[in-house]
Design an enzyme around this catalytic site. Structure first.
Site, PDB file in Angstrom:
ATOM      1  N   GLU A 289       0.828  -1.042   0.156  1.00  0.00           N
ATOM      2  CA  GLU A 289      -0.038   0.254  -0.171  1.00  0.00           C
ATOM      3  C   GLU A 289       0.826   1.155   0.095  1.00  0.00           C
ATOM      4  OE1 GLU A 289      -3.462   1.159   3.063  1.00  0.00           O
ATOM      5  OE2 GLU A 289      -1.545   1.345   3.884  1.00  0.00           O
TER       6      GLU A 289
ATOM      7  N   ASP B 168      -9.947   1.616   5.966  1.00  0.00           N
ATOM      8  CA  ASP B 168      -9.885   1.465   4.465  1.00  0.00           C
ATOM      9  C   ASP B 168     -11.119   2.164   3.754  1.00  0.00           C
ATOM     10  OD1 ASP B 168      -7.985  -0.288   4.455  1.00  0.00           O
ATOM     11  OD2 ASP B 168      -8.917  -1.538   3.203  1.00  0.00           O
TER      12      ASP B 168
END
Length: 385
Positions: free
Chosen positions: A70, A269
């Protein structure tokens, strides 16, 4: 370079929402310079980026003390947008050296988490890393030109996307990262649910131009499917979405084998989804119903924004917990959603974000990554290359 090139987008004009609310370009450029200096080269208590040796570097998740695909792929996207080729190449070489998997079930993917010495913490992959790696590499190819080996950026991008779609075919072990029937990205390869914040239709539009020719129709349909999906996944009143969700957009509340945590609420998220909707609309101007979510979430969260303190919510707006873990990230992403929003709160959200500093402390990694992306997007500097 096959197909459409950078030149096809060279005339595109990007909104500068800071300028729209009266901030001078000198102030905008000066603030961006300070942000990048802090994030990449600040003190140990400030920076996220760490050079390693003569030609590598990583971004550290300061809350978990690891390097994640990420953050690594985010860092590469930041660097290509900012014309920071040395840092881009360092991050990419660290990723290929330590995170890339060359055998077994996950061959062709990147291990989602590594210790900062390069030791893998897991042998599984997280699809959001792969899609950001591929997009950043295509942009690097167009901005700087392809080099040799791993620095043949466009070739590397196509390899990543090839694995994402074709794992498990022709005797190859593993699972693809997209559901081939509904064109939706998966939370992890082989699972039967998704993560709304992983849906990046603006990336898929470009993959449909630059990926392997045989896969371009898939990516074009994935862009359409993701926009329709986001319209369903964001609550019709609050605009909030769940961290993980079913293919029909409803919150995914089934137990996950490796965790007992909840993932069916507006948390972590989920904050990124409205930012993605904003950038997609800025780049392509296509609305299949997802755009309304930006207005809804700005309206729902405005009182929290004004107080400077956010809560954890069910997607329908019921209180589900106390203080949110990433308040800076929520402000940043909701402000970035202004690129798609049409309501009366757009200016207030952009002003709120402009007046907010980078986060400090051990939890600064996630918030400050989202902060930089929002600053780039709202200043007209998050561009198609």
């Amino acid at each position: 370079m096959e197909g459409v090139t950078m030149a096809d987008f060279s005339g595109k004009v990007y909104r500068n929402m800071f300028a729209e609310i009266g901030i001078s370009q000198e102030e905008i450029d000066g603030k961006l310079k300070e942000i990048i200096q802090t994030f990449f080269y600040g003190s140990e208590e400030e920076r996220i980026y760490h050079p390693v040796g003569e030609d590598m570097g990583y971004l550290m998740d300061t809350g978990n003390y690891d390097a994640r695909t990420e953050g690594m792929s985010y860092g590469m996207m930041m660097c290509v947008q900012l014309d920071m080729k040395e840092e881009f190449d360092r991050i990419w070489k660290w990723s290929k050296t330590y995170m890339f998997m060359t055998e077994g079930w996950s061959e062709g993917y990147f291990a989602w988490s590594c210790k900062t010495d390069g030791t893998k913490n897991a042998n599984g992959a997280a699809p959001d890393g792969e899609e950001f790696y591929a997009m950043a590499l295509f942009f690097a190819s167009h901005r700087w030109g392809d080099g040799e080996g791993i620095f043949n950026y466009s070739g590397q991008a196509r390899e990543i996307l090839r694995a994402c779609l074709h794992k498990g075919e022709n005797g190859r072990q593993g699972h693809p990262m997209w559901n081939k029937e509904n064109h939706q990205i998966l939370f992890v390869p082989g699972c039967d649910y998704t993560d709304p914040s992983y849906h990046l239709p603006h990336f898929y539009e470009l993959f449909a131009l630059w990926a392997d020719e045989e896969d371009r129709a898939f990516w074009k349909e994935a862009a359409r499917a993701s926009r329709k999906y986001l319209a369903k996944a964001c609550h019709p009143v609050t605009g909030l979405n769940a961290e993980y969700a079913e293919f029909d957009g409803s919150p995914m509340s089934r137990p996950i084998p490796w965790t007992k945590d909840r993932h069916d609420w507006f948390y972590s998220d989920a904050y990124r989804t409205v930012a993605n909707i904003g950038l997609d609309y800025e780049w392509f101007g296509i609305d299949l119903g997802q755009r309304e979510a930006a207005d809804r979430i700005q309206k729902f969260l405005i009182e929290d924004c004004r107080k400077g303190s956010y809560h954890i919510y069910e997607v329908d707006g019921r209180l589900a917990g106390d203080a949110a873990l990433h308040p800076i990230g929520i402000t940043a992403t909701t402000a970035q959603g202004s690129l798609a929003a049409q309501g009366e709160l757009v200016r207030e959200w952009v002003e709120c974000f402009w007046n907010m500093p980078l986060r400090t402390g051990e939890r600064r990694y996630y918030d400050n990554c989202l902060y930089i992306f929002a600053f780039l997007a709202l200043s007209g500097k998050y561009r198609i290359w």
